[in-house]
Write an enzyme that holds these catalytic residues in place. Structure first.
Site, PDB file in Angstrom:
ATOM      1  CG  ASP A   1      -1.967   1.080   1.180  1.00  0.00           C
ATOM      2  OD1 ASP A   1      -1.804   2.032   0.390  1.00  0.00           O
ATOM      3  OD2 ASP A   1      -2.954   0.971   1.927  1.00  0.00           O
TER       4      ASP A   1
ATOM      5  CG  HIS B   1      -2.993   3.297  16.051  1.00  0.00           C
ATOM      6  ND1 HIS B   1      -4.079   4.074  16.360  1.00  0.00           N
ATOM      7  CD2 HIS B   1      -2.210   4.045  15.220  1.00  0.00           C
ATOM      8  CE1 HIS B   1      -3.965   5.247  15.747  1.00  0.00           C
ATOM      9  NE2 HIS B   1      -2.839   5.251  15.056  1.00  0.00           N
TER      10      HIS B   1
ATOM     11  CG  ASP C   1      -0.960  10.422  16.374  1.00  0.00           C
ATOM     12  OD1 ASP C   1       0.238  10.226  16.126  1.00  0.00           O
ATOM     13  OD2 ASP C   1      -1.880  10.159  15.571  1.00  0.00           O
TER      14      ASP C   1
ATOM     15  CG  HIS D   1      -4.142   8.662  12.937  1.00  0.00           C
ATOM     16  ND1 HIS D   1      -2.902   9.185  12.620  1.00  0.00           N
ATOM     17  CD2 HIS D   1      -4.793   8.470  11.763  1.00  0.00           C
ATOM     18  CE1 HIS D   1      -2.805   9.297  11.302  1.00  0.00           C
ATOM     19  NE2 HIS D   1      -3.934   8.873  10.761  1.00  0.00           N
TER      20      HIS D   1
ATOM     21  CG  ASP E   1      -0.201  12.259  13.122  1.00  0.00           C
ATOM     22  OD1 ASP E   1      -0.330  12.771  14.247  1.00  0.00           O
ATOM     23  OD2 ASP E   1      -0.421  11.050  12.905  1.00  0.00           O
TER      24      ASP E   1
ATOM     25  CE1 TYR F   1       3.775   8.382  10.067  1.00  0.00           C
ATOM     26  CE2 TYR F   1       1.790   9.636  10.547  1.00  0.00           C
ATOM     27  CZ  TYR F   1       2.604   8.543  10.777  1.00  0.00           C
ATOM     28  OH  TYR F   1       2.254   7.618  11.723  1.00  0.00           O
TER      29      TYR F   1
END
Length: 641
Positions: free
Chosen positions: A20, A108, A145, A147, A238, A278
Site C-alpha cells: 500500500d 494503536h 496525535d 489519529h 501529524d 509524516y
C-alpha cells in the site's frame, strides 16, 4: 533531575514492506530528520542521554497478551525495532522530564494485535510499568496525535488509575480507524467511567486557538481534579501544520505551549513519546519546540488569530457534556450538548485533500518556510531568572542559577521616571526604582533569558505599581494581573495596549474589554476555574509582550496558588513575566515565585474542591460579558459570530 533524550539507532532499521503506497510515510527518515534538527539547534547536547535497551518479555507482558495468556511473539525487524525500551518511560525516579524519540509508534497497538504501524504500545507499557514498579495511582496520558489511540483506550478503559485524553481527526466516523468508540460519548466503562476523554475533530484545519481552547476548557480542568503523579504524552505530530495525514493548521510553536501547560502537573514529571508525524520539516520543528520547552526554554508567541472555529467549539462542548456527570469541575458550568454541524466531505466520504496549489497547502508551506529562517542554535540562556531585592534586609534561598541583581538603571533615567511621583522622591525609593528599571530592561532586551525571548523575574516592591505598568507599556502590549488592593492607574487609556485584570476586586465587573475585576475565589476549585476559564483565555486572546503579576496589600494568595498562577502565565509573552511583591511579603513567597519562574513545577494544590456558588456566578457573569470580544473564552458554539 533534568531533561533526558532517549533513542537507539536500531529504531531506524526497519521499513514497512506492505504494498500500500499510503504506508510509505512511516519511514526511518522520520527519526533521523528530527534528530538532525535537534543537533543543528544544539538541543541534543543540552539533554541528558539515557541508553535504550530491549524490553523484556515480562515488560511487554504488562499490557500485551496472546490468546494463551502470554506476551505475543512477533518476529522480524519491525518487532526488534519496536522492542527497544527507554528506561525513563514511566519512571519518575529517572528524570523529571523526558522525550522518548522512538519508532515505530505504538498507541494503536492492542493487547494481542499490532495495528496501524504500531507493534508494541509504548505509552501503555510505560503507564503499567509506573504503576507496578513505582506504585503510582494516578497517571495522565495525553494523546495529541491526529489519529485516535484506540489501543491505549482499550487497555485502560475500565481502569480509574489512568486518565486517557485523546483528540483526533474523526470526521463523524469517516476517518481512520473508523470507530464508533472514538466519539465524545465513549467515556470508559465500569470503574473507569469518566477516565476516557475523547475529543473528536469533525473538520480538518484545526489551528493554534482550537488546540489551546481544548486544553483550557476540557483537558486541564479534569487534569487538575485528577491530580496526576505522572504525565505521559503520546506525542504525534501529524496534528501539526503541513502533515498529509492530519491536514491541520497548528504551528510547531503550539506544541511548546501545550507542553508548558502540562508541566504544571505532576510536579513537572512529563514524558513525551514520539508517535506519528509524516511531514519531515513539520515533524522536526515540532519535536524541537517540545524539547526546548522540556528543557525550560520559554514558548515562542503563537501566530495567527486566537479564535476557535465553530466546529472545534462544537466538539469541545460535546466532550464536556459527556464528561460532566463524572467530574465536579464541569458540573457547575453550562455543559449542555449541542447538535453537530454537517461536516464537509467529498462524495466518497473523505475530507477534501490538500491540493498542491490550494490555499491551505500554500499557507502551510509559507509557515514552515518562515520557521526555517529562525536562528539555528538554541543555547541555554546565561541568566534565566533574576531577582531584584528592593528591601535590603530580606534574605532569600534561591536556586544557584537565579541571579540576585544589584545593578540599577542610570540615575538620570530613574529620576525622570520618578519625577511625577512624590512618593518616590526619597533616596531609598529611587534606589528600589532603579533596580526595577534595570531588571525590566534586562528582560525586554534579552539580557535576562535567551535573546529575543526573555525570562520570568521577581522582586519585592512598594505600593505603587504605576511605574512598572508605564515602563512595560513603553515596550509593547502589557497584561497586568493585579491581586489585592491595587487600582488601575486612572489615566491608563483603554486603547488595546494593556489588559488589566484585578483579582480580589469588590465585585465582578467588566468595566471595559481591557479592564476586568473579579473577587478572589475562596475555594481552590474556584481559583482553578478562574485561572483556566478567565485569566488564561483572556491572556491568550490578548497575546501580550510582557506579563506583570503584582501581589499587593491583602492579596490573599497562598504560596502554592501564587506559584501556579505565575507558572501558567509563564507561557505568555515569550516567558517575559515580571512578578512584583508587596514589601511586606514573606521571603518564602518571593522564593517560591523565583523558583517557579525559573522553570520549577509549582507545588500541588492538594485535593480538589468545588467552586463556591458565588465564585461560579462571578465567573459566568464575566464570561457572558466578555465572550463577544474575547473569543478564547468561548466553549459553546452558539456564541460564535
Amino acid at each position: 533531575m533534568g531533561t533526558a533524550l532517549v533513542y537507539h539507532e536500531d529504531m531506524t532499521a526497519t521499513r514497512l514492506l506492505w504494498d500500500d503506497p499510503e504506508c510509505e510515510i512511516e519511514r526511518p527518515e522520520r527519526l533521523t530528520a528530527a534528530l538532525d534538527r535537534l543537533r543543528q539547534r544544539g538541543l541534543e547536547q543540552r539533554c541528558l542521554r539515557l541508553s535504550a535497551r530491549e524490553a523484556s518479555e515480562e515488560e511487554l507482558g504488562l499490557v500485551h497478551r496472546s490468546g494463551r495468556g502470554q506476551a505475543p511473539r512477533w518476529g522480524g525487524r519491525a518487532a526488534h525495532c519496536a522492542k527497544w525500551a527507554c528506561p525513563g518511560e514511566g519512571d519518575p525516579d529517572v528524570t523529571q522530564i523526558l522525550l522518548s524519540r522512538r519508532r515505530p509508534p505504538g498507541h494503536h497497538s492492542q493487547r494481542a494485535a499490532a495495528n496501524g504501524f504500531c507493534v508494541f504500545n509504548n505509552v501503555a507499557i510505560a503507564a503499567a510499568h509506573a504503576k507496578q514498579k513505582h506504585g503510582l495511582h494516578r497517571i495522565l496520558v495525553v494523546d495529541w496525535d491526529v489519529h485516535h489511540g484506540q489501543g491505549i483506550q482499550y487497555l485502560f478503559e475500565d481502569d480509574p488509575s489512568v486518565l486517557y485524553f485523546s483528540w483526533h481527526r474523526y470526521e463523524h466516523g469517516r476517518f481512520w480507524p473508523f470507530l464508533r468508540e472514538s466519539d465524545a460519548d465513549a467515556v470508559g466503562r465500569g470503574q473507569g467511567l469518566g477516565f476516557t476523554v475523547n475529543l473528536p475533530w469533525n473538520q480538518v484545519g484545526m489551528g493554534n486557538a482550537d488546540y489551546v481552547a481544548a486544553f483550557l476548557h476540557l483537558l486541564l480542568p479534569l487534569a487538575f481534579e485528577f491530580d496526576p503523579e505522572l504525565v505521559l504524552v503520546s506525542a504525534g505530530f501529524d496534528s501539526a501544520i503541513g502533515d498529509p495525514e492530519g491536514q491541520m493548521q497548528a504551528t510547531p510553536e503550539c506544541f511548546a505551549h501545550l507542553t508548558q501547560l502540562l508541566q504544571v502537573l505532576a510536579g513537572g514529571r512529563v514524558c513525551a513519546v514520539l508517535e506519528g508525524g509524516y511531514h519531515l520539516e513539520s515533524l522536526a520543528e515540532s519535536v524541537c519546540m517540545t524539547v526546548q520547552t522540556l528543557l525550560g526554554d520559554p514558548a515562542p508567541p503563537l501566530s495567527g488569530p486566537m479564535v476557535p472555529c465553530q466546529s472545534a467549539l462544537e466538539s469541545i462542548q460535546s466532550a464536556r457534556a459527556a464528561q460532566a456527570p463524572h467530574w465536579k469541575s464541569l458540573q457547575q458550568q453550562d455543559v449542555t450538548a449541542v447538535p453537530m454541524s454537517p461536516s464537509s466531505h467529498s462524495p466518497e466520504g473523505r475530507p477534501p485533500p490538500l491540493l498542491p496549489g490550494g490555499p491551505v497547502c500554500k499557507a502551510a508551506a509559507s509557515a514552515l518556510s518562515s520557521l526555517l529562517d529562525q536562528p539555528c542554535l538554541c543555547p541555554a540562556p546565561s541568566v534565566r531568572t533574576a531577582v531584584a531585592l528592593t528591601t535590603p534586609d530580606i534574605t532569600l534561598v534561591l536556586p544557584p542559577d537565579v541571579i540576585q541583581q544589584e545593578a540599577s538603571a542610570l540615575r538620570e533615567e530613574t529620576e525622570a521616571w520618578a519625577r511625577p511621583h512624590e512618593s518616590l522622591a526619597r533616596e531609598e525609593a529611587l534606589t528600589a526604582l532603579g533596580k526595577l528599571l534595570y531588571l525590566l530592561d534586562g528582560m525586554l532586551d534579552g539580557q535576562v533569558g535567551a535573546p529575543g525571548r526573555g525570562w520570568g523575574c521577581c522582586g519585592p516592591r512598594g505600593r505603587d505599581q504605576d511605574l512598572p505598568t508605564r515602563c512595560g507599556l513603553s515596550r509593547g502590549g502589557l497584561l497586568c494581573v493585579a491581586l489585592g488592593q491595587l487600582d488601575r492607574p486612572p489615566d491608563l487609556a483603554h486603547d488595546g495596549r494593556s489588559l488589566w485584570l484585578n483579582i480580589r476586586g469588590k465585585e465582578a465587573a467588566a468595566l471595559s474589554m481591557f479592564h476586568v475585576s473579579t473577587p478572589l475565589p475562596v475555594m481552590t476549585g474556584g481559583f482553578l476555574s478562574c485561572v483556566l476559564g478567565l485569566v488564561l483565555p483572556l491572556a491568550y486572546g490578548f497575546q501580550p509582550d510582557l506579563v506583570l503579576v503584582a501581589l499587593g496589600p491583602g492579596h490573599g494568595l497562598q504560596g502554592p496558588h501564587a506559584a501556579l498562577l505565575a507558572a501558567m502565565l509563564r507561557g505568555l509573552a515569550g516567558g517575559r513575566v515580571l512578578a512584583l511583591l508587596e514589601e511586606d511579603s514573606t521571603p518564602q513567597l518571593a522564593g517560591i515565585l523565583a523558583r517557579v519562574l525559573n522553570g520549577e513545577a509549582p507545588p500541588s494544590l492538594g485535593p480538589s474542591s468545588v467552586a463556591s456558588p458565588e465564585d461560579v456566578q462571578a465567573l459566568m457573569y464575566l464570561r457572558g460579558q466578555l465572550e463577544p470580544q474575547w473569543k478564547m473564552l468561548q466553549c459553546h458554539p452558539h456564541l460564535v459570530a
